[in-house]
Design an enzyme around this catalytic site. Structure first.
Site, PDB file in Angstrom:
ATOM      1  N   SER A   1      32.981  30.925  38.442  1.00 32.71           N
ATOM      2  CA  SER A   1      33.171  31.043  37.039  1.00 32.71           C
ATOM      3  C   SER A   1      33.179  32.468  36.359  1.00 32.71           C
ATOM      4  O   SER A   1      33.457  32.545  35.393  1.00 32.71           O
ATOM      5  CB  SER A   1      32.366  30.083  36.252  1.00 32.71           C
ATOM      6  OG  SER A   1      30.934  29.992  36.402  1.00 32.71           O
TER       7      SER A   1
ATOM      8  N   HIS B   1      38.898  28.274  39.739  1.00 30.97           N
ATOM      9  CA  HIS B   1      37.850  27.906  38.922  1.00 30.97           C
ATOM     10  C   HIS B   1      37.753  26.570  38.315  1.00 30.97           C
ATOM     11  O   HIS B   1      38.964  26.221  37.606  1.00 30.97           O
ATOM     12  CB  HIS B   1      37.747  28.903  37.734  1.00 30.97           C
ATOM     13  CG  HIS B   1      36.354  28.658  36.834  1.00 30.97           C
ATOM     14  ND1 HIS B   1      36.663  28.980  35.446  1.00 30.97           N
ATOM     15  CD2 HIS B   1      35.461  27.868  36.803  1.00 30.97           C
ATOM     16  CE1 HIS B   1      35.580  28.501  34.662  1.00 30.97           C
ATOM     17  NE2 HIS B   1      34.949  27.908  35.570  1.00 30.97           N
TER      18      HIS B   1
ATOM     19  N   GLU C   1      41.711  27.070  36.531  1.00 30.70           N
ATOM     20  CA  GLU C   1      41.825  28.576  36.428  1.00 30.70           C
ATOM     21  C   GLU C   1      41.876  29.201  37.753  1.00 30.70           C
ATOM     22  O   GLU C   1      41.226  29.260  38.388  1.00 30.70           O
ATOM     23  CB  GLU C   1      40.631  28.895  35.475  1.00 30.70           C
ATOM     24  CG  GLU C   1      41.080  30.302  34.928  1.00 30.70           C
ATOM     25  CD  GLU C   1      39.977  30.997  33.827  1.00 30.70           C
ATOM     26  OE1 GLU C   1      40.221  31.849  32.997  1.00 30.70           O
ATOM     27  OE2 GLU C   1      38.735  30.439  34.278  1.00 30.70           O
TER      28      GLU C   1
ATOM     29  N   ASN D   1      35.694  31.394  30.212  1.00 30.92           N
ATOM     30  CA  ASN D   1      34.368  31.522  29.909  1.00 30.92           C
ATOM     31  C   ASN D   1      34.336  33.055  29.114  1.00 30.92           C
ATOM     32  O   ASN D   1      33.326  33.201  28.395  1.00 30.92           O
ATOM     33  CB  ASN D   1      33.587  31.842  31.413  1.00 30.92           C
ATOM     34  CG  ASN D   1      33.081  30.708  31.831  1.00 30.92           C
ATOM     35  OD1 ASN D   1      33.156  29.801  31.149  1.00 30.92           O
ATOM     36  ND2 ASN D   1      32.669  30.656  33.238  1.00 30.92           N
TER      37      ASN D   1
END
Length: 733
Positions: free
Chosen positions: A441, A462, A474, A512
């Protein structure tokens, strides 16, 4: 080629069959409505026809209306889009009302022809609204079939009579979970609820038999019969009054008033219940038109249906041969690895699940077993299916078992050294054409790829936790990642029925990068003395599923500390979040690590349930006497996210705003009513957004500085979707 055909049998039953060419599932278009009406008129005019059955040639009845057609109605209206939408919807009502009345004399309610619907499988949206207009609904006894009206989930509500008919058939109370929550049911449950009439082995045969034996009274709908009373009571009936008061409170409680479709639906039911049926349909059409004209609904349809579907069909897939995965190796059987193993095996992919200890590998496999057992308990999974899925998972400690894998997904501890060691070990065993994906991440993919002998076949994937529930994946390209690796990751994501986005490598990638500023802004406000309840409620009232303080409790405070330390080490003197760290590190020092420790920004009972915000927070970070305005708090929380989304697009990390919007909603629940960060900026206008950036930056600091791209768009009066809605990247424009 036509969507509908008609055939007459020797008994005098006309069967109208829906079979849209080139589609695995029927979807309705305006042309389809015209064909259905023409064939229905033909059957009604044919004296040899005693009754009509509407069915599908496919395994399912229909997946709903083509939302692109609905959006097209508005565009076709030119200067009068609302009029065009209303007239288009009323045309649909006209066709379905014609089917419902089926030639009945308006005075005597006699002389009509019976019409039945035969559903072989799933019937959603317009696929249920058509049957609701028929006189009897027969469904196949197919536990995998889904029956319902899910329109509310994409920002609209059932607008082809489904709202009015279901409310009058079941009453407001009975219809509310189906309409307001979009709940889908299998045929048996749908029959138990009163949505459909019969569940049978052969719905077509049963429907034919019924229409041949139906009497006049069988084909008069309750709301067309004299003396009809709404189940549960109309709005001014004592019982009905309480139902509508409760429904209004429930809708506002769940939507916080930011979703126009839910409020409009309830208004259509309430107002429609006070008038005759045909007037109620007109009221429904007016509210439906109002919703379609609302920018929120437009944005939700675009992001949650049109854009999402485009991404799932490979809108950004490189030109490479099919890369469907046959055997996947998963390194690490922890929560993430176990979840990836489950969704892979459930999709029919052979899985090798590896961990250092056999007990850990077995525990990872048991995660799948627990989910499957839960499915059996809910009658969603059969024991045979459980056996098949578990049979695909080989839980082991042996690296050699990875031979023959065409994809590796590494999900070990988030440490560059640990991941590098696993990469080298595994590449010594796997074939040269095997793609190696790392599930991370935060760690840069280009850096991790340095451990690989084949960096062109190294990619980041991800996943979001829990993997079985979160729909977003992702995919991150490193500097040397090749097209085949990207295609493999996309094809794998399609196989496990997730929605992918593809981004370029940078710290925190895209998701993120936007989530962390949201959390940090909430924590920063705590340090400033903003009332924690104001922060949390402001977030929920603007459509965020979790406030920033609850979100950091869920993801764990110690993880936040770890990310903060790593970010500070990487950024040095440029690190901007010292104020946030003061709160976060203090919480960690108190041993309050979030939900997992039953103590965080929230207090928890012994069962792990939140009991409210922790009182001790104000003892260390005093609440200021003067509190900010609600709107300012909301704008700080939203702009913290959307400005990072714009910067990611500006920097070339994100290359398609469609991915940015879909990912924001699916990945961290960014105010779904807005359609996503870029849709929200288009909604409020680049000019207004730039002004707010300047005001927020002046008051709260440079993190709110207006990005150059947004400033330039504001000067030109441009919008993101007008300029980049076709998938163009910012740097290529």
């Amino acid at each position: 080629m036509t969507d509908f055909t008609i055939a007459r049998d020797a008994d005098g039953v006309a069967v109208i069959t829906w079979d849209v060419p080139g589609r695995s599932m029927n979807v309705m278009s305006m042309q389809g409505f015209e064909e259905l009406e023409a064939l229905f008129d033909e059957a009604m005019a044919d004296e040899s026809v005693k009754g009509i059955v509407i069915t599908s040639a496919k395994k399912d009845f229909a997946g709903g209306m083509d939302l692109g057609v609905i959006a097209g109605m508005k565009q076709a209206g030119g200067d009068e889009p609302a009029k065009a939408v209303f007239e288009g919807v009323m045309r649909m009502h006209g066709v379905l009302r014609k089917i419902e009345r089926a030639g009945l004399d308006p005075k005597t309610n006699k002389g009509g022809k019976p019409v039945a619907a035969a559903l072989p499988g799933t019937a959603l949206g317009i696929g249920l609204e058509i049957p609701l207009a028929c006189h009897r609904i027969f469904a196949a006894d197919n536990p995998k079939a889904k029956i319902g009206l899910p329109e509310i989930m994409v920002g609209i509500f059932p607008g082809a009579g489904g709202t009015t008919r279901l409310a009058r058939k079941l009453g407001a109370m009975g219809a509310s979970p189906l309409l307001l929550e979009g709940k889908l049911n299998d045929p048996r449950k749908a029959k138990a609820l009163g949505v459909i009439d019969e569940v049978v082995e052969d719905p077509l045969a049963a429907a034919k038999a019924w229409v041949l034996g139906a009497k006049d009274a069988d084909i008069v709908k309750p709301w067309d019969a004299k003396g009809y009373k709404m189940p549960g009571g109309a709005p001014y009936h004592p019982a009905g009054f309480m139902t509508f008061v409760g429904a209004s409170a429930m809708v506002h409680g769940k939507t916080q008033g930011v979703y126009p479709a839910a409020k409009a639906l309830l208004s259509a039911v309430y107002e429609g219940a006070l008038v005759p049926f045909d007037t109620a349909l007109k009221i429904e059409a007016r509210w439906f038109t109002r919703v379609l004209m609302d920018p929120s609904s437009t944005a939700m349809i675009r992001s949650l249906f049109l854009n999402k579907e485009a991404l799932e069909k490979g809108a950004n897939r490189p030109d490479a041969p099919d890369q469907s995965v046959k055997k996947v190796g998963i390194l690490g059987a922890g929560m993430m690895g176990a979840g990836i193993a489950y969704v892979s095996a459930n999709a029919g992919i052979e899985v090798v699940l590896i961990d250092r200890e056999q007990a850990a590998a077995d525990k990872g496999k048991s995660y799948s077993e627990a989910l499957l057992d839960k499915g059996i308990k809910r009658k969603k999974v059969s024991p045979e299916k459980k056996e098949q899925v578990l049979g695909r998972i080989n839980a082991t400690t042996e690296i050699e078992a990875l031979k023959g894998c065409d994809l590796i997904v590494e999900a070990v501890f988030e440490d560059v050294g640990v991941k590098a060691e696993m990469t080298k070990k595994v590449e010594a065993v796997i074939g040269e054409d095997c793609i190696f994906a790392t599930n991370t991440s935060t760690l840069p993919i280009t850096e991790l790829a340095k451990a690989s002998a084949r960096p062109d076949q190294f990619i980041g994937i991800h996943f979001f936790s829990p993997v079985d529930k979160m729909m977003l994946v992702e995919i991150i390209k490193g500097e040397k990642t090749g097209d085949v690796a990207v295609a493999k990751a996309l094809d794998f994501t399609r196989q496990i029925r997730k929605t992918p986005i593809v981004v370029n490598d940078a710290r925190f990638f895209y998701a993120n990068r936007c989530i962390i500023p949201y959390i940090n802004e909430g924590i920063r406000m705590v340090a400033e003395g903003v009332e924690p309840a104001l922060i949390e409620n402001a977030a929920r009232m603007v459509g965020m599923p979790l406030g920033p303080l609850q979100l950091v409790d869920e993801t764990s405070i110690d993880l936040g500390v770890k990310i903060a330390k790593a970010t500070k080490a990487a950024m040095g003197d440029a690190y901007p979040d010292e104020t946030v760290d003061e709160v976060l590190f203090w919480m960690a020092d108190q041993g309050r690590m979030g939900r997992k420790s039953n103590s965080g920004f929230y207090a928890y009972d012994e069962k792990g349930q939140r009991t409210g915000l922790w009182d001790g927070l104000s003892e260390r970070f005093a609440v200021a006497e003067d509190q900010p305005d609600l709107v300012e708090v909301q704008q700080r929380l939203l702009f913290a996210q959307v400005l990072e989304a714009v910067r990611a697009f500006e920097d070339g990390v994100l290359t398609d705003i469609r991915e940015g919007d879909v990912a924001a909603i699916l990945g961290w629940g960014f105010a779904p009513w807005s359609g996503g960060p870029f849709s929200w900026l288009d909604m409020i206008g680049a000019g207004f957004a730039a002004e707010r950036c300047d005001a927020l930056a002046e008051t709260h600091g440079p993190r709110f500085a207006c990005p150059d791209l947004l400033r330039e768009m504001a000067s030109q009066g441009a919008s993101f979707y007008d300029r980049y809605g076709d998938g163009r990247a910012a740097k290529a424009a």
